[in-house]
Design an enzyme around this catalytic site. Structure first.
Site, PDB file in Angstrom:
ATOM      1  N   GLU A 157      -9.718  -1.851   5.409  1.00 16.55           N
ATOM      2  CA  GLU A 157     -10.262  -1.944   6.264  1.00 16.55           C
ATOM      3  C   GLU A 157     -11.632  -2.295   6.738  1.00 16.55           C
ATOM      4  O   GLU A 157     -12.494  -3.027   5.492  1.00 16.55           O
ATOM      5  CB  GLU A 157     -10.482   0.005   6.696  1.00 16.55           C
ATOM      6  CG  GLU A 157      -9.912   0.829   5.985  1.00 16.55           C
ATOM      7  CD  GLU A 157      -8.709   1.388   7.789  1.00 16.55           C
ATOM      8  OE1 GLU A 157      -8.767   0.038   8.411  1.00 16.55           O
ATOM      9  OE2 GLU A 157      -8.705   2.360   8.290  1.00 16.55           O
ATOM     10  N   ASP A 208       0.596  -1.404  -0.013  1.00 16.49           N
ATOM     11  CA  ASP A 208       0.608   0.266  -0.292  1.00 16.49           C
ATOM     12  C   ASP A 208       1.250   1.637   0.164  1.00 16.49           C
ATOM     13  O   ASP A 208       2.078   1.022  -0.075  1.00 16.49           O
ATOM     14  CB  ASP A 208      -1.061   0.172   1.435  1.00 16.49           C
ATOM     15  CG  ASP A 208      -0.479  -0.484   1.998  1.00 16.49           C
ATOM     16  OD1 ASP A 208       1.252  -0.498   2.669  1.00 16.49           O
ATOM     17  OD2 ASP A 208      -1.084  -1.141   3.946  1.00 16.49           O
ATOM     18  N   HIS A 256      -7.553  -4.979  10.397  1.00 16.30           N
ATOM     19  CA  HIS A 256      -6.812  -4.140   8.211  1.00 16.30           C
ATOM     20  C   HIS A 256      -5.891  -4.659   8.072  1.00 16.30           C
ATOM     21  O   HIS A 256      -4.302  -4.980   9.108  1.00 16.30           O
ATOM     22  CB  HIS A 256      -7.306  -2.613   8.244  1.00 16.30           C
ATOM     23  CG  HIS A 256      -5.729  -2.012   8.870  1.00 16.30           C
ATOM     24  ND1 HIS A 256      -6.613  -0.990   9.258  1.00 16.30           N
ATOM     25  CD2 HIS A 256      -4.251  -2.113   8.180  1.00 16.30           C
ATOM     26  CE1 HIS A 256      -5.242  -0.489   9.525  1.00 16.30           C
ATOM     27  NE2 HIS A 256      -3.985  -1.491   8.806  1.00 16.30           N
ATOM     28  N   ASN A 294      -7.584  -2.713  14.179  1.00 18.49           N
ATOM     29  CA  ASN A 294      -9.214  -2.904  13.663  1.00 18.49           C
ATOM     30  C   ASN A 294      -9.067  -3.869  12.915  1.00 18.49           C
ATOM     31  O   ASN A 294     -10.138  -4.451  12.417  1.00 18.49           O
ATOM     32  CB  ASN A 294      -9.930  -1.511  13.007  1.00 18.49           C
ATOM     33  CG  ASN A 294      -8.907  -0.918  11.747  1.00 18.49           C
ATOM     34  OD1 ASN A 294      -7.492  -1.946  11.612  1.00 18.49           O
ATOM     35  ND2 ASN A 294      -9.361  -0.160  11.605  1.00 18.49           N
TER      36      ASN A 294
END
Ligand code: GLP
Length: 241
Positions: free
Chosen positions: A142, A67, A137, A135
């Site tokens: 996400e 990313d 990810h 979280n």
């Protein structure tokens, strides 16, 4: 899914670093999927040291990063491209032309998806290294991301922006969007190793290892992968039953 719980980042770096080194030794044109963030940093340092000690040849190895932040150019010091150059590529004899990081300057998803074509052209990823967000990810996929997603532009959640603010001068400087390989792009890798360290990752690791598969926890897509190794420290494993 194989789980290994180790004492600290030194042990994790050796465990994961040795697997990377062995792959490059046996397949000099290996295709590696790489991650940024703090989790793989000690592994990259170990790889650099072992490469120097054993004179390992990286010139035909190809890498694809997960990313990049939207709006940041390759030379921006906050970019993941810059991180990779400094933390790994400049310290081994890899051909920089063989290192791919999604461009933070893409304008739309059509442009972003050319990244998946490039991965395919190189025969797919042999070994994908992953970190994990608090979280759940992976990459910048996400919660609520489709398990079929490919590389595309994504919005970052407020919790991810807050978690990554430590790498920027101000939280306001953290980009609100990123370009990320999708969950499907990641699942296409032949082998995956996920690294997690610290208590802030414990809930995500519990979801990954013991939870039900759900898009609320993007990491749970990995439960379907046939060759995945999860390497964590004791704090990240602390909520496992
Ligand atoms: C970022 C990256 C992820 C990384 C995660 C965890 O959001 N996009 O690829 O895995 O942070 O980072 P860290 O290892 O610094 O905790």
């Amino acid at each position: 899914m194989e789980l290994v719980i180790l004492k600290d980042d030194k042990e994790i770096a050796k465990k994961v670093g040795d697997i990377i080194i062995d792959l490059v030794k046996t397949n000099k044109a290996a295709v590696l999927g790489l991650a940024t963030g703090s989790s793989p940093e000690s592994t990259y340092q170990y790889v650099i040291e072992k490469t120097a000690a054993e004179k390992i040849d990286w010139k035909e190895v190809v890498t694809f990063n997960l990313d990049e932040y939207i709006g940041l150019s390759e030379t921006d010091e906050q970019s993941y491209c810059y991180y990779m150059n400094k933390k790994l590529f400049e310290n081994i004899n890899i051909n920089i032309k063989n290192t791919f990081v999604p461009s933070g300057l893409v304008k739309n998803d059509l442009e972003a998806q050319k990244y998946d074509e490039e991965i395919k052209k190189h025969g797919g990823i042999d070994l994908q290294i992953l970190g994990i967000g608090t979280n759940g990810h992976i990459g910048f996929n996400e919660p609520k991301t489709s398990f079929d997603s490919l590389t595309r532009i994504v919005d970052l959640t407020p919790s991810t922006i807050a978690a990554n603010a430590r790498f920027f001068d101000n939280e306001a400087d953290v980009p609100k969007q990123a370009v990320s390989m999708g969950l499907k792009s990641i699942m296409n890798a032949k082998k995956i190793i996920l690294i997690a360290m610290g208590a802030t990752k414990a809930e995500a690791i519990k979801a990954l290892i013991e939870g039900n598969q759900s898009t609320e926890w993007p990491c749970t897509v990995l439960q379907d992968h046939s060759d995945i190794l999860v390497v964590v420290d004791e704090a990240a494993a602390s909520l496992l039953s």
